[in-house]
Design an enzyme around this catalytic site. Structure first.
Site, short mmCIF file in Angstrom:
data_model
loop_
_atom_site.label_atom_id
_atom_site.label_comp_id
_atom_site.label_asym_id
_atom_site.label_seq_id
_atom_site.Cartn_x
_atom_site.Cartn_y
_atom_site.Cartn_z
N ASN A 213 12.54 87.53 88.19
CA ASN A 213 12.42 87.36 86.74
C ASN A 213 11.19 86.53 86.42
O ASN A 213 10.44 86.13 87.31
CB ASN A 213 13.70 86.74 86.16
CG ASN A 213 13.99 85.39 86.78
OD1 ASN A 213 13.20 84.46 86.64
ND2 ASN A 213 15.10 85.26 87.49
N LYS A 292 11.00 99.95 104.65
CA LYS A 292 10.55 100.33 103.31
C LYS A 292 11.13 101.70 102.92
O LYS A 292 11.09 102.64 103.72
CB LYS A 292 9.01 100.40 103.30
CG LYS A 292 8.46 100.67 101.92
CD LYS A 292 6.95 100.74 101.93
CE LYS A 292 6.47 101.15 100.55
NZ LYS A 292 5.06 101.52 100.54
N ILE A 312 25.86 79.27 91.41
CA ILE A 312 25.64 78.01 92.15
C ILE A 312 26.12 76.81 91.33
O ILE A 312 26.86 75.96 91.81
CB ILE A 312 24.14 77.85 92.50
CG1 ILE A 312 23.66 79.06 93.31
CG2 ILE A 312 23.89 76.55 93.26
CD1 ILE A 312 22.16 79.18 93.46
N LYS A 350 30.63 76.98 82.50
CA LYS A 350 30.13 76.40 83.75
C LYS A 350 30.88 75.11 84.10
O LYS A 350 30.76 74.62 85.22
CB LYS A 350 28.64 76.09 83.65
CG LYS A 350 27.76 77.29 83.28
CD LYS A 350 27.28 78.04 84.48
CE LYS A 350 26.48 79.26 84.07
NZ LYS A 350 25.99 80.04 85.20
N1 CTP Z 1 23.08 79.55 87.49
C1 CTP Z 1 23.42 79.34 88.81
N2 CTP Z 1 23.76 80.41 89.60
C2 CTP Z 1 23.76 81.65 89.10
C3 CTP Z 1 23.43 81.88 87.75
C4 CTP Z 1 23.08 80.80 86.97
O1 CTP Z 1 23.41 78.19 89.28
N3 CTP Z 1 24.08 82.67 89.89
C5 CTP Z 1 22.78 78.39 86.66
C6 CTP Z 1 21.34 78.33 86.15
O2 CTP Z 1 20.54 77.56 87.03
C7 CTP Z 1 21.52 77.65 84.82
C8 CTP Z 1 22.86 78.13 84.33
O3 CTP Z 1 23.57 78.51 85.51
O4 CTP Z 1 21.63 76.24 84.95
C9 CTP Z 1 22.84 79.25 83.37
O5 CTP Z 1 22.07 80.32 83.81
P1 CTP Z 1 21.92 81.64 82.95
O6 CTP Z 1 21.23 82.66 83.79
O7 CTP Z 1 21.36 81.35 81.63
O8 CTP Z 1 23.43 81.99 82.73
P2 CTP Z 1 24.38 83.01 83.37
O9 CTP Z 1 25.52 82.30 83.93
O10 CTP Z 1 23.64 83.88 84.31
O11 CTP Z 1 24.85 83.81 82.09
P3 CTP Z 1 24.19 85.06 81.33
O12 CTP Z 1 23.15 85.64 82.25
O13 CTP Z 1 25.32 85.93 81.07
O14 CTP Z 1 23.58 84.48 80.08
#
Ligand code: CTP
Length: 411
Positions: A213, A292, A312, A350
Site C-alpha cells: 500500500n 515467478k 497485530i 481494537k
Molecule cells: N493493524 C494491525 N494489524 C493488522 C491490521 C491493522 O496491527 N492486520 C493496526 C494498524 O497498525 C493500525 C490499526 O490496526 O494501528 C488500524 O489499522 P487499519 O488498517 O486502519 O484498520 P483495519 O483493522 O485494517 O480496519 P479497516 O481496514 O476495515 O478500516
C-alpha cells in the site's frame, strides 16, 4: 524545520581534520533557526580558517582571550553568558583532557570552565584516531567529563583520515544536529520502553511480485524519533521503506504482516507502550508461488485467493489485558471518510484506550498530516502540521495519559 529557533549556540572547534564537517554543521544549526557563535582554538585554525566560519555564522569568530574586540576584556564571560549551550565539535583528545582537568589556558577551554553549568550545558563531539579514542586516558577523560555533567555525544565508525578504520570519527553534521535538537526536547518518556510499527507491509504473490500500500512510514518514523527525543528507549519495527533510522532508535526491518507480527511478539514483552502506526495489509495471497508466475499465452489471468492477516494491534492489546500488563496501546486508523465515526468504532474494536485517526489518501507519502485523537470520552484534533511536530505532540499527549494512570483497555 525551526527546531532550534531562539537558541544561541557557542560552537567550539578544536584541532582535527573533522573541522571540515563543522562548516556544514554551522550551516545546519543556522538553518534550524539557531544563532551560532564560533570559537576556535589555535589548532583548529590549522584545519579551517576563521574567515570560512565567520562567513557561515555571520558573526565574528573568536580565538584568543586577549582579543581586543571585547571592550571589557571578558570574552569568556560575555560569550558563555549569552549561550543556551556550548557544543565542541570537533573535540580533540587533547582538548577533552584539558576540560577533564579544568584547565583554561585558551579562550575555548576558559569559557567552558567559566560557563554557568546549570543553565549552559556542554556537549562534546569527539573526533580522533581510533587508538587515541580507545586509549584508557581518553576513556578516563570521557568518564570524568560525563561525571562533571557534560554530554559526550559519541563517535562514528569507519574510515579515518589517517588511513585506519575504526571508532573515533566525528559524527556527521546531520547526526550532531539531531542530537542537539533531541537534547533540548522535554523528557516526559524517560524510563518508558516504546515499541512502534511503521510503514506498509508487502505480501508476496511470487518471488518478484506482491501487494502493498501507499504508506511511506514517515509518520511512524517521526513517532519513533519523537519518543526517543522524549527520553524513551525505542524499538521500531519497519515495513519496507527507504527512510533513515532515527538517532538512537533500535530498528527491525520486516516485509510481510506475519514478519511484523513475529518481530512485535519478540519485542513487546519489554515494552510499556505500543504504538501501531503501520499500515498492515489486511489480506495476503493464500498461496505465494515459489517461482515467478508466467503468462502462458492463453490470455487467462491467474486466480489469486486471499486470506486475512493477523490483527497485530488487537492481539497485542488483548494479550496485555489478559495478563493484566501495564502496556499502553495506541492504534492508528487510516480512513478515507467519516474519520470520527470510523475511528471511534475502530478504537472499540481494537480494544485500545487511544486511537489516532487520519485521512490516508491525504497523508500517505506527505511530510505533513492532521490527526484526530479519539479516546473513550472525547476526540481532540491536532491540526495540520509537519509529521515530526505532530509526533512530538502525540508523544507528549501519550506521556500525560500514562502519568495520569491511563488504563490500557478501551474503557
Ligand atoms: N493493524 C494491525 N494489524 C493488522 C491490521 C491493522 O496491527 N492486520 C493496526 C494498524 O497498525 C493500525 C490499526 O490496526 O494501528 C488500524 O489499522 P487499519 O488498517 O486502519 O484498520 P483495519 O483493522 O485494517 O480496519 P479497516 O481496514 O476495515 O478500516
Amino acid at each position: 524545520m525551526n527546531d532550534l529557533a531562539g537558541k544561541h549556540i557557542v560552537l567550539g572547534l578544536t584541532g582535527g581534520i573533522a573541522c571540515y564537517k563543522s562548516a556544514e554543521l554551522c550551516r545546519a544549526l543556522i538553518k534550524a533557526g539557531a544563532t551560532v557563535q564560533v570559537v576556535m582554538t589555535e589548532a583548529a585554525g590549522q584545519f579551517i580558517t576563521p574567515v570560512t566560519m565567520q562567513a557561515l555564522s555571520q558573526r565574528p569568530v573568536y580565538g584568543s582571550q586577549w582579543d581586543v574586540r571585547a571592550d571589557n576584556n571578558m570574552l569568556h564571560i560575555n560569550l558563555s553568558r549569552e549561550a543556551d549551550a556550548c557544543l565542541i565539535a570537533p573535540a580533540s583528545a587533547d582538548f577533552m583532557a584539558k576540560l577533564a582537568q579544568g584547565r583554561a589556558d585558551d579562550l575555548l577551554s576558559l569559557l567552558c570552565l567559566a560557563r554557568p553549568r546549570q543553565t549552559v550545558p556542554l556537549l562534546i563531539a569527539p573526533a580522533m584516531n581510533r587508538e587515541m579514542w580507545s586509549h584508557p586516558a581518553t576513556q578516563r577523560n570521557v568518564a570524568q567529563l560525563c561525571a562533571d555533567g557534560a554530554t559526550v555525544l559519541g563517535v562514528g565508525q569507519g574510515d579515518q583520515a589517517c588511513g585506519e578504520t575504526g571508532d573515533g570519527r566525528m559524527l556527521e553534521p546531520q547526526e550532531l544536529l539531531d542530537d542537539l535538537v533531541a537534547f533540548f526536547q522535554a523528557k516526559p518518556m524517560l524510563g518508558q520502553q516504546v515499541l512502534v510499527t511503521a510503514g506498509p507491509t508487502y505480501e508476496a504473490i511470487d518471488p518478484v511480485r506482491g501487494i502493498t500500500n501507499l504508506s511511506s512510514g514517515k509518520m511512524g518514523f517521526a513517532i519513533a524519533r519523537a519518543a526517543r527525543e522524549a527520553g524513551a528507549d525505542v524499538t521500531l519495527v519497519a515495513g519496507p521503506v527507504s527512510l533513515a533510522t532515527p538517532r538512537g532508535v533500535r530498528r527491525v526491518d520486516v516485509l510481510s504482516a506475519r514478519d511484523m507480527q513475529a518481530a512485535v511478539a519478540q519485542h513487546v514483552g519489554a515494552a510499556t507502550v505500543f504504538i501501531a502506526c503501520a499500515a498492515v495489509a489486511d489480506w495476503r495471497p493464500a498461496v505465494a508461488a515459489d517461482q515467478k508466475i508466467k503468462k502462458d499465452g492463453s490470455g487467462l489471468v491467474p486466480e489469486l485467493g486471499f486470506v486475512e492477516n493477523p490483527d497485530i494491534l488487537a492481539a497485542v492489546a488483548q494479550s496485555a489485558r489478559a495478563q493484566c500488563r501495564a502496556l499502553y496501546c495506541v492504534g492508528f486508523a487510516a480512513e478515507s471518510q467519516d474519520l470520527l465515526a470510523n475511528a471511534q468504532a475502530k478504537r472499540a474494536r481494537k480494544g485500545v484506550p487511544l486511537l489516532v485517526g487520519n485521512i490516508g489518501p491525504a497523508t500517505f507519502g506527505q511530510d505533513d498530516n492532521a490527526l484526530l485523537l479519539v479516546d473513550e470520552a472525547r476526540a481532540q484534533e491536532l491540526p495540520r502540521n509537519s509529521k515530526l511536530v505532530l509526533a512530538r505532540q502525540l508523544i507528549a499527549n501519550i506521556a500525560s495519559r500514562i502519568r495520569a494512570g491511563g488504563r490500557n483497555d478501551a474503557g
